[in-house]
Write an enzyme that holds these catalytic residues in place. Structure first.
Site, PDB file in Angstrom:
ATOM      1  N   ASP A  40       0.847  -1.203   0.000  1.00  0.00           N
ATOM      2  CA  ASP A  40       0.000   0.000   0.000  1.00  0.00           C
ATOM      3  C   ASP A  40       0.879   1.249   0.000  1.00  0.00           C
ATOM      4  O   ASP A  40       1.791   1.368   0.802  1.00  0.00           O
ATOM      5  CB  ASP A  40      -0.947   0.045   1.207  1.00  0.00           C
ATOM      6  CG  ASP A  40      -2.187   0.855   0.910  1.00  0.00           C
ATOM      7  OD1 ASP A  40      -3.289   0.270   0.793  1.00  0.00           O
ATOM      8  OD2 ASP A  40      -2.060   2.096   0.747  1.00  0.00           O
ATOM      9  N   SER A  75       4.411   2.268  -4.996  1.00  0.00           N
ATOM     10  CA  SER A  75       3.230   2.437  -5.841  1.00  0.00           C
ATOM     11  C   SER A  75       3.158   1.264  -6.817  1.00  0.00           C
ATOM     12  O   SER A  75       4.194   0.729  -7.236  1.00  0.00           O
ATOM     13  CB  SER A  75       3.329   3.735  -6.636  1.00  0.00           C
ATOM     14  OG  SER A  75       2.317   3.754  -7.627  1.00  0.00           O
ATOM     15  N   VAL A  76       1.947   0.915  -7.200  1.00  0.00           N
ATOM     16  CA  VAL A  76       1.788  -0.158  -8.192  1.00  0.00           C
ATOM     17  C   VAL A  76       2.476   0.195  -9.513  1.00  0.00           C
ATOM     18  O   VAL A  76       2.762  -0.687 -10.316  1.00  0.00           O
ATOM     19  CB  VAL A  76       0.301  -0.493  -8.449  1.00  0.00           C
ATOM     20  CG1 VAL A  76      -0.255  -1.327  -7.314  1.00  0.00           C
ATOM     21  CG2 VAL A  76      -0.531   0.756  -8.669  1.00  0.00           C
ATOM     22  N   ASN A  99      -5.567  -4.706  -6.736  1.00  0.00           N
ATOM     23  CA  ASN A  99      -6.704  -4.112  -6.038  1.00  0.00           C
ATOM     24  C   ASN A  99      -6.527  -2.614  -5.770  1.00  0.00           C
ATOM     25  O   ASN A  99      -7.513  -1.906  -5.555  1.00  0.00           O
ATOM     26  CB  ASN A  99      -6.897  -4.880  -4.714  1.00  0.00           C
ATOM     27  CG  ASN A  99      -7.788  -4.165  -3.741  1.00  0.00           C
ATOM     28  OD1 ASN A  99      -9.008  -4.245  -3.841  1.00  0.00           O
ATOM     29  ND2 ASN A  99      -7.199  -3.426  -2.797  1.00  0.00           N
ATOM     30  N   SER A 151     -14.821  -2.518 -11.997  1.00  0.00           N
ATOM     31  CA  SER A 151     -15.906  -1.800 -11.324  1.00  0.00           C
ATOM     32  C   SER A 151     -17.123  -1.845 -12.231  1.00  0.00           C
ATOM     33  O   SER A 151     -16.990  -1.970 -13.453  1.00  0.00           O
ATOM     34  CB  SER A 151     -15.471  -0.347 -11.109  1.00  0.00           C
ATOM     35  OG  SER A 151     -16.601   0.468 -10.906  1.00  0.00           O
ATOM     36  N   TYR A 164     -12.014   6.585 -15.006  1.00  0.00           N
ATOM     37  CA  TYR A 164     -12.095   5.345 -14.219  1.00  0.00           C
ATOM     38  C   TYR A 164     -12.722   4.221 -15.051  1.00  0.00           C
ATOM     39  O   TYR A 164     -12.239   3.085 -15.051  1.00  0.00           O
ATOM     40  CB  TYR A 164     -12.915   5.669 -12.978  1.00  0.00           C
ATOM     41  CG  TYR A 164     -13.027   4.615 -11.918  1.00  0.00           C
ATOM     42  CD1 TYR A 164     -11.930   4.214 -11.154  1.00  0.00           C
ATOM     43  CD2 TYR A 164     -14.269   4.040 -11.620  1.00  0.00           C
ATOM     44  CE1 TYR A 164     -12.073   3.270 -10.145  1.00  0.00           C
ATOM     45  CE2 TYR A 164     -14.415   3.108 -10.608  1.00  0.00           C
ATOM     46  CZ  TYR A 164     -13.313   2.724  -9.874  1.00  0.00           C
ATOM     47  OH  TYR A 164     -13.461   1.796  -8.869  1.00  0.00           O
ATOM     48  N   LYS A 168     -10.778   0.850 -15.866  1.00  0.00           N
ATOM     49  CA  LYS A 168     -11.345  -0.375 -15.294  1.00  0.00           C
ATOM     50  C   LYS A 168     -11.796  -1.353 -16.368  1.00  0.00           C
ATOM     51  O   LYS A 168     -11.694  -2.565 -16.196  1.00  0.00           O
ATOM     52  CB  LYS A 168     -12.505  -0.034 -14.353  1.00  0.00           C
ATOM     53  CG  LYS A 168     -12.069   0.576 -13.018  1.00  0.00           C
ATOM     54  CD  LYS A 168     -11.153  -0.353 -12.246  1.00  0.00           C
ATOM     55  CE  LYS A 168     -11.145  -0.085 -10.755  1.00  0.00           C
ATOM     56  NZ  LYS A 168     -10.080  -0.864 -10.065  1.00  0.00           N
ATOM     57  N   ALA A 196     -18.481  -2.231  -2.121  1.00  0.00           N
ATOM     58  CA  ALA A 196     -18.166  -2.341  -0.694  1.00  0.00           C
ATOM     59  C   ALA A 196     -18.049  -0.957  -0.078  1.00  0.00           C
ATOM     60  O   ALA A 196     -17.698   0.008  -0.757  1.00  0.00           O
ATOM     61  CB  ALA A 196     -16.850  -3.105  -0.514  1.00  0.00           C
ATOM     62  N   SER A 198     -16.116   1.711   1.766  1.00  0.00           N
ATOM     63  CA  SER A 198     -14.684   1.978   1.943  1.00  0.00           C
ATOM     64  C   SER A 198     -14.467   3.481   1.787  1.00  0.00           C
ATOM     65  O   SER A 198     -15.411   4.226   1.547  1.00  0.00           O
ATOM     66  CB  SER A 198     -13.858   1.232   0.894  1.00  0.00           C
ATOM     67  OG  SER A 198     -14.003   1.879  -0.360  1.00  0.00           O
ATOM     68  N   ARG A 199     -13.197   3.875   1.861  1.00  0.00           N
ATOM     69  CA  ARG A 199     -12.878   5.297   1.660  1.00  0.00           C
ATOM     70  C   ARG A 199     -13.371   5.777   0.299  1.00  0.00           C
ATOM     71  O   ARG A 199     -13.789   6.918   0.153  1.00  0.00           O
ATOM     72  CB  ARG A 199     -11.361   5.476   1.764  1.00  0.00           C
ATOM     73  CG  ARG A 199     -10.910   6.907   1.626  1.00  0.00           C
ATOM     74  CD  ARG A 199      -9.439   7.037   1.890  1.00  0.00           C
ATOM     75  NE  ARG A 199      -8.623   6.442   0.842  1.00  0.00           N
ATOM     76  CZ  ARG A 199      -7.296   6.481   0.823  1.00  0.00           C
ATOM     77  NH1 ARG A 199      -6.647   7.057   1.819  1.00  0.00           N
ATOM     78  NH2 ARG A 199      -6.613   5.942  -0.164  1.00  0.00           N
TER      79      ARG A 199
HETATM   80  P1  NAI Z   1      -9.736   1.948  -0.468  1.00  0.00           P
HETATM   81  O1  NAI Z   1      -9.444   3.379  -0.737  1.00  0.00           O
HETATM   82  O2  NAI Z   1     -10.278   1.580   0.869  1.00  0.00           O
HETATM   83  O3  NAI Z   1      -8.446   1.056  -0.730  1.00  0.00           O
HETATM   84  C1  NAI Z   1      -7.599   1.263  -1.820  1.00  0.00           C
HETATM   85  C2  NAI Z   1      -6.172   1.206  -1.325  1.00  0.00           C
HETATM   86  O4  NAI Z   1      -5.294   1.345  -2.450  1.00  0.00           O
HETATM   87  C3  NAI Z   1      -5.823   2.340  -0.358  1.00  0.00           C
HETATM   88  O5  NAI Z   1      -5.354   1.818   0.860  1.00  0.00           O
HETATM   89  C4  NAI Z   1      -4.747   3.137  -1.097  1.00  0.00           C
HETATM   90  O6  NAI Z   1      -3.748   3.689  -0.246  1.00  0.00           O
HETATM   91  C5  NAI Z   1      -4.174   2.099  -2.035  1.00  0.00           C
HETATM   92  N1  NAI Z   1      -3.512   2.705  -3.186  1.00  0.00           N
HETATM   93  C6  NAI Z   1      -3.931   3.757  -3.922  1.00  0.00           C
HETATM   94  N2  NAI Z   1      -3.055   4.047  -4.885  1.00  0.00           N
HETATM   95  C7  NAI Z   1      -2.047   3.149  -4.787  1.00  0.00           C
HETATM   96  C8  NAI Z   1      -0.852   2.934  -5.508  1.00  0.00           C
HETATM   97  N3  NAI Z   1      -0.508   3.726  -6.535  1.00  0.00           N
HETATM   98  N4  NAI Z   1      -0.050   1.911  -5.145  1.00  0.00           N
HETATM   99  C9  NAI Z   1      -0.378   1.109  -4.091  1.00  0.00           C
HETATM  100  N5  NAI Z   1      -1.499   1.297  -3.347  1.00  0.00           N
HETATM  101  C10 NAI Z   1      -2.325   2.299  -3.692  1.00  0.00           C
HETATM  102  O7  NAI Z   1     -10.741   1.484  -1.632  1.00  0.00           O
HETATM  103  P2  NAI Z   1     -11.513   0.107  -1.912  1.00  0.00           P
HETATM  104  O8  NAI Z   1     -12.942   0.435  -2.051  1.00  0.00           O
HETATM  105  O9  NAI Z   1     -11.109  -0.938  -0.968  1.00  0.00           O
HETATM  106  O10 NAI Z   1     -11.003  -0.205  -3.396  1.00  0.00           O
HETATM  107  C11 NAI Z   1     -10.260  -1.355  -3.742  1.00  0.00           C
HETATM  108  C12 NAI Z   1     -10.417  -1.571  -5.242  1.00  0.00           C
HETATM  109  O11 NAI Z   1     -11.771  -1.896  -5.547  1.00  0.00           O
HETATM  110  C13 NAI Z   1     -10.069  -0.351  -6.106  1.00  0.00           C
HETATM  111  O12 NAI Z   1      -9.382  -0.783  -7.266  1.00  0.00           O
HETATM  112  C14 NAI Z   1     -11.416   0.199  -6.486  1.00  0.00           C
HETATM  113  O13 NAI Z   1     -11.379   0.934  -7.683  1.00  0.00           O
HETATM  114  C15 NAI Z   1     -12.223  -1.079  -6.603  1.00  0.00           C
HETATM  115  N6  NAI Z   1     -13.657  -0.881  -6.487  1.00  0.00           N
HETATM  116  C16 NAI Z   1     -14.222  -0.608  -5.281  1.00  0.00           C
HETATM  117  C17 NAI Z   1     -15.584  -0.436  -5.183  1.00  0.00           C
HETATM  118  C18 NAI Z   1     -16.252  -0.227  -3.892  1.00  0.00           C
HETATM  119  O14 NAI Z   1     -17.500  -0.244  -3.868  1.00  0.00           O
HETATM  120  N7  NAI Z   1     -15.532  -0.037  -2.791  1.00  0.00           N
HETATM  121  C19 NAI Z   1     -16.445  -0.456  -6.376  1.00  0.00           C
HETATM  122  C20 NAI Z   1     -15.758  -0.832  -7.578  1.00  0.00           C
HETATM  123  C21 NAI Z   1     -14.407  -1.013  -7.616  1.00  0.00           C
END
Ligand code: NAI
Length: 302
Positions: A40, A75-76, A99, A151, A164, A168, A196, A198-199
């Protein structure tokens, strides 16, 4: 009922595992015996800043619970560094969950080049870079499991998310091709579209909905798809709040115009209802399924 799914001796890399869905995946893989690389960057939800705190906290949680994990703060976009962390600590990579994610929402007319570029770099380029670094290892092992995270916006589009949606939806195409190229090498690749709390969703959903939409309702599907005996590959699932569904393409039977060397827009207009008629729809799965009607119309059997 099959036995409990375990990941003993397996190494699992999860990007963006410091929070939300990634954290939930990391904790469950670790509970099931995996050695986990908790990656992360620890920045803000719009891609600003960085910190080691997010990854460290999850590693600490895993270790407290008796599991094994290391942190990666890259970073990824630097996928090689993330995979190097896995190799330096655990010697192999069995599972990769792409993710990590951020949002830079704006209507297309207001979207800046920076909004477009950053979303592309984290979601599309990032997933490519980490997968590209893990791929030769999986090929050599003759084994791998890859989960990409798309997504609903990537499947259907969404107002204010052209950047996005673009990035995606690219992950769906990437997954389909990885599934094909990995088929003979024991590598399975699937893609999930989660919902889900989340932030990323707390600013668009009511607080009680965010709390109810637990990431823990998404993780079990990821675990199932990454199981050693799983045969599933090249598939797309929508998942959230305990609902899981699989998607496939649907194609109308279509119209074969006589290949006389000419085809006019008026002919197409006259046949529009038939072109759009899904009553005898097909469900193509491969490029071959496109070639059959195209070349068949020329009288060439494929
Ligand atoms: P989140 O914000 O809670 O977690 C995402 C994590 O990725 C964060 O901890 C952030 O620090 C990390 N991150 C961001 N940029 C990064 C980088 N360049 N390198 C490494 N880490 C990095 O968000 P969530 O909801 O858990 O999202 C996870 C995945 O699910 C994302 O790809 C998001 O687009 C996808 N998603 C989530 C949805 C939802 O309803 N929560 C809906 C559709 C897709």
């Amino acid at each position: 009922m099959t036995g409990k799914i375990r990941f003993d001796e397996q190494v699992v890399v999860i990007t963006g595992a410091g929070a939300g869905l990634g954290r939930s995946h990391a904790l469950d893989f670790a509970r099931r015996g995996a050695k986990v690389v908790v990656n992360d960057l620890g920045g803000g939800g719009r891609g600003d800043g960085k910190s080691s705190e997010a990854a460290d906290k999850v590693v600490e949680e895993i270790i407290q619970a008796g599991g094994e994990a290391v942190a990666s703060y890259d970073s990824v976009e630097d996928g090689e560094a993330i995979i190097r962390t896995a190799l330096d600590n655990f010697d192999r990579v069995d599972v990769l969950v792409n993710n990590a994610g951020i949002l830079r929402d704006a209507s297309f007319s207001k979207m800046t080049d920076e909004d477009w570029d950053l979303i592309y770099r984290v979601h599309a380029l990032g997933a490519y870079k980490v997968t590209k670094a893990a791929w030769p290892i999986m090929l050599q092992q003759g084994y791998g499991r890859i989960i990409n995270t798309t997504s609903a916006a990537g499947i259907y589009g969404n107002f204010g998310q052209s950047n996005y949606s673009f990035a995606k939806s690219g992950l769906i195409g990437l997954t389909n091709t990885l599934a094909i190229e990995g088929a003979k090498k024991g590598i399975k690749a699937n893609v999930i579209a989660p919902v889900a709390g989340s932030r990323l969703t707390e600013s668009i959903l009511p607080k009680e909905v965010v709390e109810a939409l637990k990431p823990e309702f998404v993780t079990p599907l990821v675990i199932k798809l990454c199981a050693q005996d799983s045969e599933e590959t090249g598939s797309l699932f929508e998942v959230g709040a305990g609902w899981i569904s699989r998607l496939r393409w649907e194609r109308s039977k279509g119209v074969c115009f006589t290949p006389s060397g000419e085809l006019s827009a008026e002919q197409i207009e006259a046949a529009w209802d038939q072109i759009s008629d899904f009553s005898h729809a097909e469900h193509p799965r491969t490029m071959q399924d496109t070639f059959v009607p195209v070349f068949g119309n020329l009288g060439i059997t494929m």
